[in-house]
Design a protein around this motif. Structure first.
Motif, short mmCIF file in Angstrom:
data_model
loop_
_atom_site.label_atom_id
_atom_site.label_comp_id
_atom_site.label_asym_id
_atom_site.label_seq_id
_atom_site.Cartn_x
_atom_site.Cartn_y
_atom_site.Cartn_z
N MET A 142 0.82 -1.20 0.00
CA MET A 142 0.00 0.00 0.00
C MET A 142 0.86 1.26 0.00
N ILE A 143 1.94 1.25 0.76
CA ILE A 143 2.87 2.40 0.73
C ILE A 143 3.45 2.57 -0.66
N SER A 144 3.78 1.46 -1.31
CA SER A 144 4.33 1.52 -2.67
C SER A 144 3.30 2.06 -3.66
N ILE A 145 2.04 1.66 -3.49
CA ILE A 145 0.98 2.16 -4.38
C ILE A 145 0.84 3.67 -4.23
N VAL A 146 0.88 4.16 -2.98
CA VAL A 146 0.79 5.61 -2.75
C VAL A 146 1.99 6.32 -3.37
N TYR A 147 3.17 5.72 -3.22
CA TYR A 147 4.39 6.32 -3.79
C TYR A 147 4.29 6.40 -5.31
N ILE A 148 3.85 5.32 -5.96
CA ILE A 148 3.73 5.32 -7.42
C ILE A 148 2.65 6.31 -7.86
N PHE A 149 1.58 6.43 -7.08
CA PHE A 149 0.53 7.39 -7.42
C PHE A 149 1.08 8.82 -7.37
N SER A 182 16.08 3.38 -7.73
CA SER A 182 16.01 2.31 -6.74
C SER A 182 14.66 2.26 -6.05
N LEU A 183 14.17 3.42 -5.60
CA LEU A 183 12.90 3.46 -4.89
C LEU A 183 11.73 3.07 -5.79
N THR A 184 11.77 3.51 -7.05
CA THR A 184 10.67 3.20 -7.97
C THR A 184 10.64 1.72 -8.31
#
Length: 423
Positions: free
Chosen positions: A25-32, A399-401
């Motif tokens: 979920m944190i990754s989804i928010v980051y990609i959004f 890296s983060l993406t």
């Protein structure tokens, strides 16, 4: 499972398990957030010019949070104001020439005097002196048409004429204008002195690193998305035909997969460029997409081989449904689980491939900022004494993406598996 959830569709439980996966979920928010930044692009970039190429050579290779005062001189050409859509797609030309300065400029008479930032110091073998400059106030504040023949035709011996407290000049549209000294001073003080802060520093020619990093987000996500569409289209088509029909079609498809899998991405990019006789960024889209369809095709083929013998597929055949309808409506919906995981993984792979190609000079145009190009340019300027910011920020972005997409893929895998350990 609550009594209320007994009659819920499987998708309800997939979403429920996914929402409980905190890293996903944190990754989804980051990609959004990245996607919003990529779409906004020029509208939120500190340097909103095309490809964020409006650099100040005097402030090259400055560290993060570097601040400098800038004197903004109006250009003597017509700079049209584009629409919001044009700005969103291509940026906006800067209406000013920007000169970094030290301290506050002084207005004496009809001129502005200032000290240029040390990047423009005049250096000799024996001494270094600060460069002090003066410009006519009207030339700084107004756009003055500077063709002598046209000016003489308007009976003006110079670019402008000062008479007492007023100045007569030709603007960029060759119209005679009149401005008063008090108005010029007021406009100068309110619009032509700016304090610029480079949050992530500047590169080797003084361009804003943050602006180029934001545009690099647009490049990476666009390449990842388009490449994913290409790989899905080819992979689903070939994998479905191979797994469903079998026989010689399956043998030819497997042979094609094996050959494509053995070709390095770099060779494929070069081959596509030679075949299409183009070096545009869209060639990178096609080349990256053509390198990733094999994994999609293999997964689809394996899933269809196990599904096509199911009773509901045999019932569809007995009802006389066409092969295309059986594959599209009855088989492919049941392979969404592994396909979603593959999509997340391939998106991350596309970003890595694009960064590698750009690092090698096989990406988009050299002037277009991308994360791989930024790393390549920063590597040439990296010294033991500093300039680390030229590499660390694009490396962190990549890296983060990639990590975010991999975590999303893991979350989707667990969410689609009812027997997973996720709770």
């Amino acid at each position: 499972m609550t009594p209320y959830e007994v009659h819920k569709p499987p998708s309800h439980f997939v979403k429920k398990r996914l929402r409980r996966n905190t890293p996903a979920m944190i990754s989804i928010v980051y990609i959004f957030i990245l996607a919003c930044m990529a779409i906004a692009g020029y509208l939120i970039m500190p340097d909103g010019t095309h490809f964020a190429n409006d650099g100040l050579l005097e402030t090259a290779k400055k560290p993060p949070m570097f601040t400098v005062d800038v004197l903004k001189k109006k250009k003597d050409i017509v700079v049209h104001t584009p629409s919001v859509i044009d700005i969103l797609l291509n940026g906006e030309e800067n209406k000013f020439f920007e000169i970094p300065i030290i301290g506050q400029p002084k207005i004496l008479g009809d001129s502005v005097f200032f000290v240029v930032y040390p990047g423009l110091e005049k250096k000799s073998l024996h001494t270094t002196k600060r460069l002090e400059m003066g410009l006519p106030l009207v030339e700084v504040v107004k756009s003055i048409y500077s063709s002598p023949s046209e000016i003489l035709g308007k009976n003006l011996p110079h670019n402008y004429i000062t008479r007492g407290d007023s100045t007569i000049y030709l603007n960029e549209r060759q119209n005679v204008q009149k401005a008063y000294r008090s108005d010029l001073i007021k406009e100068f003080e309110s619009k032509h002195i700016e304090k610029k802060t480079f949050i992530l520093g500047t590169d080797k020619i003084g361009r804003d690193v943050l602006s180029r990093l934001i545009f690099g987000t647009r490049v990476s996500l666009t390449i990842g998305f388009i490449s994913l569409i290409i790989s899905l289209t080819i992979g689903i088509l070939i994998g479905s035909m191979s797994g469903y029909f079998g026989g010689y079609i399956d043998k030819v498809a497997l042979w094609l997969m094996t050959i494509t899998w053995s070709i390095p991405a770099i060779m494929l990019v070069v081959a596509v460029r030679l075949a299409l006789q183009s070096e545009g960024v869209w060639v990178t889209f096609v080349a990256v997409g053509l390198t990733m369809w094999v994994e999609v095709a293999r997964v689809i083929r394996g899933q269809i081989l196990s599904i096509k013998q199911k009773d509901y597929v045999e019932a569809a055949r007995a009802l006389g449904y066409s092969n295309a309808r059986i594959i599209w409506h009855h088989i492919l919906p049941n392979v969404l689980s592994p396909l979603a995981v593959i999509c997340a993984s391939n998106f991350a792979s596309a970003i890595l491939i694009e960064a590698g190609l750009s690092f090698l000079g096989l990406g988009g145009p050299p002037s277009m900022p991308s994360w791989g190009t930024m790393i390549k340019e920063g590597l040439t300027e990296l010294t033991p004494s500093g300039h680390w910011h030229l590499i660390i920020f694009p490396c962190l972005a990549i890296s983060l993406t990639v990590l975010a997409f991999n975590l999303i893929g893991n979350g989707l895998r667990d969410a689609f598996d009812p027997h997973s350990n996720s709770k």
